[in-house]
Design a protein around this motif. Structure first.
Motif, PDB file in Angstrom:
ATOM      1  N   ALA A 102      -5.313   6.617  -4.539  1.00 38.99           N
ATOM      2  CA  ALA A 102      -5.112   6.648  -5.989  1.00 38.99           C
ATOM      3  C   ALA A 102      -3.843   5.911  -6.388  1.00 38.99           C
ATOM      4  O   ALA A 102      -3.757   5.357  -7.488  1.00 38.99           O
ATOM      5  N   ASN A 103      -2.863   5.905  -5.483  1.00 38.34           N
ATOM      6  CA  ASN A 103      -1.586   5.253  -5.766  1.00 38.34           C
ATOM      7  C   ASN A 103      -1.338   4.023  -4.892  1.00 38.34           C
ATOM      8  O   ASN A 103      -0.230   3.500  -4.855  1.00 38.34           O
ATOM      9  N   ASN A 104      -2.390   3.561  -4.204  1.00 46.11           N
ATOM     10  CA  ASN A 104      -2.294   2.339  -3.389  1.00 46.11           C
ATOM     11  C   ASN A 104      -1.098   2.372  -2.440  1.00 46.11           C
ATOM     12  O   ASN A 104      -0.330   1.407  -2.328  1.00 46.11           O
ATOM     13  N   THR A 105      -0.941   3.491  -1.757  1.00 49.88           N
ATOM     14  CA  THR A 105       0.215   3.654  -0.894  1.00 49.88           C
ATOM     15  C   THR A 105      -0.209   4.209   0.465  1.00 49.88           C
ATOM     16  O   THR A 105      -1.081   5.082   0.534  1.00 49.88           O
ATOM     17  N   VAL A 106       0.416   3.709   1.502  1.00 51.71           N
ATOM     18  CA  VAL A 106       0.220   4.250   2.846  1.00 51.71           C
ATOM     19  C   VAL A 106       1.586   4.687   3.363  1.00 51.71           C
ATOM     20  O   VAL A 106       2.614   4.074   3.040  1.00 51.71           O
ATOM     21  N   LEU A 135       8.274   6.390   5.989  1.00 53.36           N
ATOM     22  CA  LEU A 135       8.115   5.047   5.455  1.00 53.36           C
ATOM     23  C   LEU A 135       6.974   5.032   4.451  1.00 53.36           C
ATOM     24  O   LEU A 135       5.976   5.726   4.636  1.00 53.36           O
ATOM     25  N   SER A 136       7.137   4.208   3.430  1.00 51.48           N
ATOM     26  CA  SER A 136       6.084   4.017   2.435  1.00 51.48           C
ATOM     27  C   SER A 136       5.741   2.545   2.354  1.00 51.48           C
ATOM     28  O   SER A 136       6.590   1.681   2.574  1.00 51.48           O
ATOM     29  N   CYS A 137       4.500   2.278   2.008  1.00 47.86           N
ATOM     30  CA  CYS A 137       4.041   0.905   1.829  1.00 47.86           C
ATOM     31  C   CYS A 137       3.202   0.867   0.554  1.00 47.86           C
ATOM     32  O   CYS A 137       2.115   1.454   0.505  1.00 47.86           O
ATOM     33  N   VAL A 139       4.639  -3.899   0.203  1.00 49.43           N
ATOM     34  CA  VAL A 139       6.087  -3.736   0.136  1.00 49.43           C
ATOM     35  C   VAL A 139       6.464  -2.416   0.793  1.00 49.43           C
ATOM     36  O   VAL A 139       6.085  -1.341   0.303  1.00 49.43           O
ATOM     37  N   GLU A 140       7.213  -2.510   1.894  1.00 52.75           N
ATOM     38  CA  GLU A 140       7.647  -1.310   2.604  1.00 52.75           C
ATOM     39  C   GLU A 140       8.958  -0.783   2.053  1.00 52.75           C
ATOM     40  O   GLU A 140       9.772  -1.544   1.520  1.00 52.75           O
ATOM     41  N   SER A 141       9.167   0.505   2.229  1.00 54.30           N
ATOM     42  CA  SER A 141      10.437   1.139   1.884  1.00 54.30           C
ATOM     43  C   SER A 141      10.603   2.385   2.739  1.00 54.30           C
ATOM     44  O   SER A 141       9.650   2.846   3.371  1.00 54.30           O
TER      45      SER A 141
END
Length: 121
Positions: A75-79, A20-22, A5-7
């Protein structure tokens, strides 16, 4: 299975920045290579940047090298994609993607829904 899920997309003036975050679901996120693509109207989808699970190996397209930075927080499953010095040619829908492999590559298995980035002149 991984869901992405992008934002962080939006409207920005030329010369500005966006991040951008995913967010990824799934316990195997740490083993996936992650990437950002974009697609502008009438153009082919373009691989912009990729990062391996460790964050040590990265790839950047010539069009964004030196302006965009990809990073990941396992650790937060984010790219993330930090985008600087934006110009109107960067206007596109930006997609996050995941690859079931530890190496960089161009084929990806999972995709987000995309987030619109619009750069005004």
């Amino acid at each position: 299975q991984v869901q992405l899920v992008e934002s962080g997309g939006g409207l920005v003036q030329a010369g500005g920045s966006l991040r951008l975050s995913c967010a990824a679901s799934g316990r195997t996120f740490i083993s996936y290579t992650m990437a950002w693509f974009r697609q502008a109207p009438g153009k082919e989808r373009e691989l912009l940047a990729a990062v391996t699970w460790s964050g040590v190996s990265t790839y950047y397209a010539d069009s964004v090298n030196g302006r965009f930075i990809i990073s990941r927080d396992n650790a937060n499953n984010t790219v993330y994609l930090q985008m600087n010095s934006l110009n109107p040619e960067d206007t596109a829908v930006y997609y996050c993607a995941a690859r079931r492999a530890s190496a960089l590559g161009r084929n990806y298995d999972y995709w987000g829904q995309g987030t619109q980035v619009t750069v005004s002149s």
